[in-house]
Enzyme design. Sequence first.
Site, PDB file in Angstrom:
ATOM      1  NE  ARG A  21     -27.660 -24.575  27.205  1.00  0.00           N
ATOM      2  CZ  ARG A  21     -28.590 -23.540  28.000  1.00  0.00           C
ATOM      3  NH1 ARG A  21     -28.146 -23.291  28.821  1.00  0.00           N
ATOM      4  NH2 ARG A  21     -29.349 -23.137  27.273  1.00  0.00           N
ATOM      5  CB  THR A 245     -34.298 -18.148  44.242  1.00  0.00           C
ATOM      6  OG1 THR A 245     -33.458 -19.326  44.589  1.00  0.00           O
ATOM      7  CG2 THR A 245     -33.629 -16.889  43.862  1.00  0.00           C
ATOM      8  CE  LYS A 248     -31.776 -17.171  40.025  1.00  0.00           C
ATOM      9  NZ  LYS A 248     -30.907 -18.072  39.283  1.00  0.00           N
ATOM     10  CB  THR A 278     -34.230 -35.340  50.955  1.00  0.00           C
ATOM     11  OG1 THR A 278     -34.490 -36.682  50.929  1.00  0.00           O
ATOM     12  CG2 THR A 278     -33.632 -34.895  52.430  1.00  0.00           C
TER      13      THR A 278
HETATM   14  N1  PMP Z   1     -37.643 -17.859  38.586  1.00  0.00           N
HETATM   15  C1  PMP Z   1     -36.804 -17.409  37.669  1.00  0.00           C
HETATM   16  C2  PMP Z   1     -37.253 -16.364  37.026  1.00  0.00           C
HETATM   17  C3  PMP Z   1     -35.417 -17.963  37.507  1.00  0.00           C
HETATM   18  O1  PMP Z   1     -34.672 -17.198  36.465  1.00  0.00           O
HETATM   19  C4  PMP Z   1     -35.077 -18.971  37.901  1.00  0.00           C
HETATM   20  C5  PMP Z   1     -33.692 -19.662  38.007  1.00  0.00           C
HETATM   21  N2  PMP Z   1     -32.516 -18.693  37.008  1.00  0.00           N
HETATM   22  C6  PMP Z   1     -35.938 -19.655  38.796  1.00  0.00           C
HETATM   23  C7  PMP Z   1     -37.054 -19.298  38.811  1.00  0.00           C
HETATM   24  C8  PMP Z   1     -35.409 -21.069  39.384  1.00  0.00           C
HETATM   25  O2  PMP Z   1     -34.774 -20.554  40.615  1.00  0.00           O
HETATM   26  P1  PMP Z   1     -33.672 -21.641  41.334  1.00  0.00           P
HETATM   27  O3  PMP Z   1     -32.328 -21.087  40.489  1.00  0.00           O
HETATM   28  O4  PMP Z   1     -33.658 -21.211  42.686  1.00  0.00           O
HETATM   29  O5  PMP Z   1     -34.033 -22.943  41.060  1.00  0.00           O
END
Ligand code: PMP
Length: 408
Positions: A21, A245, A248, A278
């Site tokens: 990558r 999350t 996104k 934290t």
């Molecule tokens: N669940 C899924 C289905 C994801 O695709 C991702 C990250 N791409 C996460 C959880 C983790 O989320 P975060 O990027 O907020 O750590």
Amino acid sequence: MDYKAAFRNALDQVHSEGRYRVFADLKRYRGEFPKARWTRPDGSQTDVVVWCSNDYLGQGQNPIVTQAMHQAIDEAGSGSGGTRNISGTTCYHVALEKELADLHGKEAALLFTSGYVANEAALSTLTKILPGLIIFSDELNHASMIAGIRNGRCEYKVFRHNDLEHLEALLRDAPADAPKLVAFESVYSMDGDISDIAGTIALAKKYGALTYLDEVHAVGLYGRQGGGVAERDGVMDQIDIIEGTLGKAFGVMGGYIAADADIVDAIRSFASGFIFTTSLPPALSAGAAASVRWLREHNEVRVRHQERAATLKRRFAEAGLPVMPSVSHIVPVLVGDPVHCKMISDMLLADFGVYVQPINYPTVPRGTERLRFTPTPFHTDEMMDHLVGALDKLWSRCNVKRLGGYAA
Ligand code: PMP
């Protein structure tokens, strides 16, 4: 042990498999989303259009969000100053948890520092609360769910992707009195398919199982208020634990679960990934709360987002490019070979100012390597014209399979 050789060998292996990558060095400028400036390895700079951001709606640039963050920094400073237990709970965290609980129609919500941590912490903790728990996990669940399930050291069964018959067979085989939990996602981020949430709930109820739904690629994007696919499908109240999350569609960072107060309180009390770290900075919490609130009231952004995704899929198909059958905002185009996939991605960036990362094994199975496009409401028709033209040329240049087979 020759440690140097061991590290070199590991790197040689990923290189030889075409899945080493390289991260593009991007600089973004306010007001230019989804454009960015890419610094080439030789130090020169090129303007590019970003086609693979998970800031699906451009909320990271929304002044409502950034002003809330600025204000919180001015009011409260930078870091949170501690774990949630030791001085790291502020009015911003409390307000955001309330906003998220409300978004999902749940009694409570709990913040984590990322969606990954939320899944790992919540799932690994459930075994402590429910001794003898058996988790039924979709085979394409995200790495963070798998980590949580494995770290919980409970019994788990993997069901074939979105295969409710297989799930039912596994549930039927399990002891009737054992505590059970079905863990699955709504939008699967690599194929863009969507699970049958109502069907999964019905099975879970029939066999006395709890449901745990990862809506990471759906919160902010689906449902009248952005509560996710469960909201869109009218079943949000029947899912026991919703995980999401803030990084996104909400354009900030952080993760959370939303559920009944007792479930949230128990996870809050036992989850190491919540207790021993934290907490999020106040500014992130304030920005995320502003983003959630704003998106709840702006359904037109979701409508425009879906229109952009549908248009891009249609444009790819018209050009004979092998767009995969996604039913969501995610637009994957099959390349089917890791070396070609990386090569096309490199050429798109260097020759056409198009930034899209190759998706190779182990993120997707070998032979299904792909480019994964995520159009946002800010991608214009002109940007699409340019993208489709570039892919068309590269598909011919590299002789990659098209919808109807290889070019003559
Ligand atoms: N669940 C899924 C289905 C994801 O695709 C991702 C990250 N791409 C996460 C959880 C983790 O989320 P975060 O990027 O907020 O750590």
